[in-house]
Design a protein around this motif. Sequence first.
Motif, PDB file in Angstrom:
ATOM      1  N   ARG A   1      -7.751 -66.687 -38.568  1.00 47.51           N
ATOM      2  CA  ARG A   1      -6.627 -65.890 -37.926  1.00 47.51           C
ATOM      3  C   ARG A   1      -6.962 -65.358 -36.516  1.00 47.51           C
ATOM      4  NH1 ARG A   1      -2.398 -63.579 -42.706  1.00 47.51           N
ATOM      5  NH2 ARG A   1      -1.027 -63.578 -40.891  1.00 47.51           N
TER       6      ARG A   1
ATOM      7  N   THR B   1      -1.787 -70.231 -29.092  1.00 46.43           N
ATOM      8  CA  THR B   1      -2.198 -70.595 -30.140  1.00 46.43           C
ATOM      9  C   THR B   1      -1.627 -69.774 -31.280  1.00 46.43           C
ATOM     10  OG1 THR B   1      -3.638 -71.679 -29.162  1.00 46.43           O
ATOM     11  CG2 THR B   1      -3.951 -71.634 -31.437  1.00 46.43           C
TER      12      THR B   1
ATOM     13  N   GLU C   1       1.869 -69.858 -32.423  1.00 48.85           N
ATOM     14  CA  GLU C   1       2.397 -71.326 -32.838  1.00 48.85           C
ATOM     15  C   GLU C   1       1.860 -71.411 -34.335  1.00 48.85           C
ATOM     16  OE1 GLU C   1       1.308 -75.926 -32.087  1.00 48.85           O
ATOM     17  OE2 GLU C   1       0.997 -74.544 -30.489  1.00 48.85           O
ATOM     18  N   GLU C   2       0.634 -70.884 -34.489  1.00 51.64           N
ATOM     19  CA  GLU C   2      -0.070 -71.009 -35.785  1.00 51.64           C
ATOM     20  C   GLU C   2       0.377 -70.150 -36.723  1.00 51.64           C
ATOM     21  OE1 GLU C   2      -1.867 -73.379 -36.870  1.00 51.64           O
ATOM     22  OE2 GLU C   2      -1.480 -74.380 -34.914  1.00 51.64           O
ATOM     23  N   GLU C   3       0.531 -68.615 -36.326  1.00 52.62           N
ATOM     24  CA  GLU C   3       1.119 -67.731 -37.046  1.00 52.62           C
ATOM     25  C   GLU C   3       2.679 -68.123 -37.653  1.00 52.62           C
ATOM     26  OE1 GLU C   3      -0.308 -64.851 -38.734  1.00 52.62           O
ATOM     27  OE2 GLU C   3      -1.891 -65.650 -37.927  1.00 52.62           O
ATOM     28  N   ALA C   4       3.306 -68.847 -36.774  1.00 58.58           N
ATOM     29  CA  ALA C   4       4.686 -69.129 -37.516  1.00 58.58           C
ATOM     30  C   ALA C   4       4.803 -70.155 -38.237  1.00 58.58           C
ATOM     31  CB  ALA C   4       5.553 -69.641 -35.990  1.00 58.58           C
ATOM     32  N   LYS C   5       3.799 -70.918 -38.572  1.00 61.72           N
ATOM     33  CA  LYS C   5       3.713 -71.895 -39.801  1.00 61.72           C
ATOM     34  C   LYS C   5       3.327 -71.037 -41.172  1.00 61.72           C
ATOM     35  CE  LYS C   5       1.684 -75.098 -36.403  1.00 61.72           C
ATOM     36  NZ  LYS C   5       0.574 -76.117 -36.159  1.00 61.72           N
ATOM     37  N   ARG C   6       2.939 -69.883 -41.129  1.00 63.43           N
ATOM     38  CA  ARG C   6       2.572 -69.311 -42.274  1.00 63.43           C
ATOM     39  C   ARG C   6       3.479 -68.459 -42.877  1.00 63.43           C
ATOM     40  NH1 ARG C   6      -3.657 -68.150 -42.092  1.00 63.43           N
ATOM     41  NH2 ARG C   6      -3.091 -67.050 -43.771  1.00 63.43           N
TER      42      ARG C   6
ATOM     43  N   GLY D   1       2.964 -65.005 -41.991  1.00 57.33           N
ATOM     44  CA  GLY D   1       2.669 -64.843 -40.480  1.00 57.33           C
ATOM     45  C   GLY D   1       2.993 -63.400 -40.040  1.00 57.33           C
TER      46      GLY D   1
END
Length: 394
Positions: A68, A75, A78-83, A86
């Motif tokens: 993280r 980035t 974008e990546e935290e929104a997938k969790r 998040g």
Amino acid sequence: MGVNGEKKIARPLRWGMVGGGRTGQVGYKHRTGALRDNTAYQLLAGAFDVDYERCKDFGRNLGVAEDRLYPDYKTMFEEEAKRPDGIEVVSIATPNFTHYEITKAALNAGLHVICEKPLFFSVEEGEEIKKLAEEKGKIVGVTYGFSGFQLLLQMRSMIENGDLGKVHMIELSYTHGFACSDIGDKKNEAQKWRVDPKKSGPSFVLGDLSTHTFYMSQLICPDIKLKEVLCDRQSFVKSRAPLEDNAYVLMHYDNGAVGRMWVSSVDAGSMDSQHIRIVGSKASVEFNDWQPNELIYEVQGKPNQKLYRGMPYLSDACNEFERMNALHTEGLGDSWANIYLKIAMAIDAKNRGDEEALKKINYPDINAGIDGIRWITKCVESADKGGVWVPFND
């Protein structure tokens, strides 16, 4: 005691940071503020540095999971929104010129925002972000970190109660001497961008320092509106021109009051202090952030008084966020903690759709951020026109 670490919101907010890494000046203040009450925020993610390896090394030392730690804010969002776990709020502790694009991206990613000051370069950008935040149902808070000193709210209460009579004069200053030479401009990473107009905006000390004190004066005197300003600014270290390292500002208010602000980073020997004196028709009250645990209260014709933080004779609004009780001193870390806690409470109220509760929380919001931009813009406009009066709102 008003604050003792018990939760004021249902659960800690999942929190991330952009900037605020090892070479920055303000990151630790953000983390101290947010994590002081471990019931308000959890630091779960970060894009702490433009150097990714340095970001990862720093983040590991903070205890953030390596998966993280991100190379950039895009980035991370974008990546935290997938969790499913998040982040839901992000602090922006980066140079001024990046605030607008990062804040906009964060809101579009569905995040609440806590941003460094000055917020953006133009009032128009501020109004655009305000509209976007309203559309997204999100909070934008501004880290005017000195404004969490409780005694500022005591000053506000005394004015509201009529203890000072009618306010006639508002005296403000924020000065230090740590930029008397250009050494820091060349060697200090956190200082270099502050004297680069492309990165700092149209001002140096007006934006970096005086926005704090200006907001504090608004917090103390919310019903006295600034009408017009006259500014004279100087670049005593010539390489900083056109950015100022010293400025004087005169103010006219809508109730007939007048004011002055002196802001400087070349006040040789001064150790970074803010001074606020409110003079009324009956009495005056004075605050200095070097001594944030006491107020000087001077009633015409009577002996001067010192009012001490944490005492029961202070207003409920002042004591609501008391942390240490009167026998123990508080400082800047406590002020930041109060600001972060209030913003957490505002985010929680917004998430629950409780607009009535939100109205009662006194924190530096997007409107305070926009007024800070307007303050800088108008001071610079006045100075660049040769030191003339310009309307504050037009």
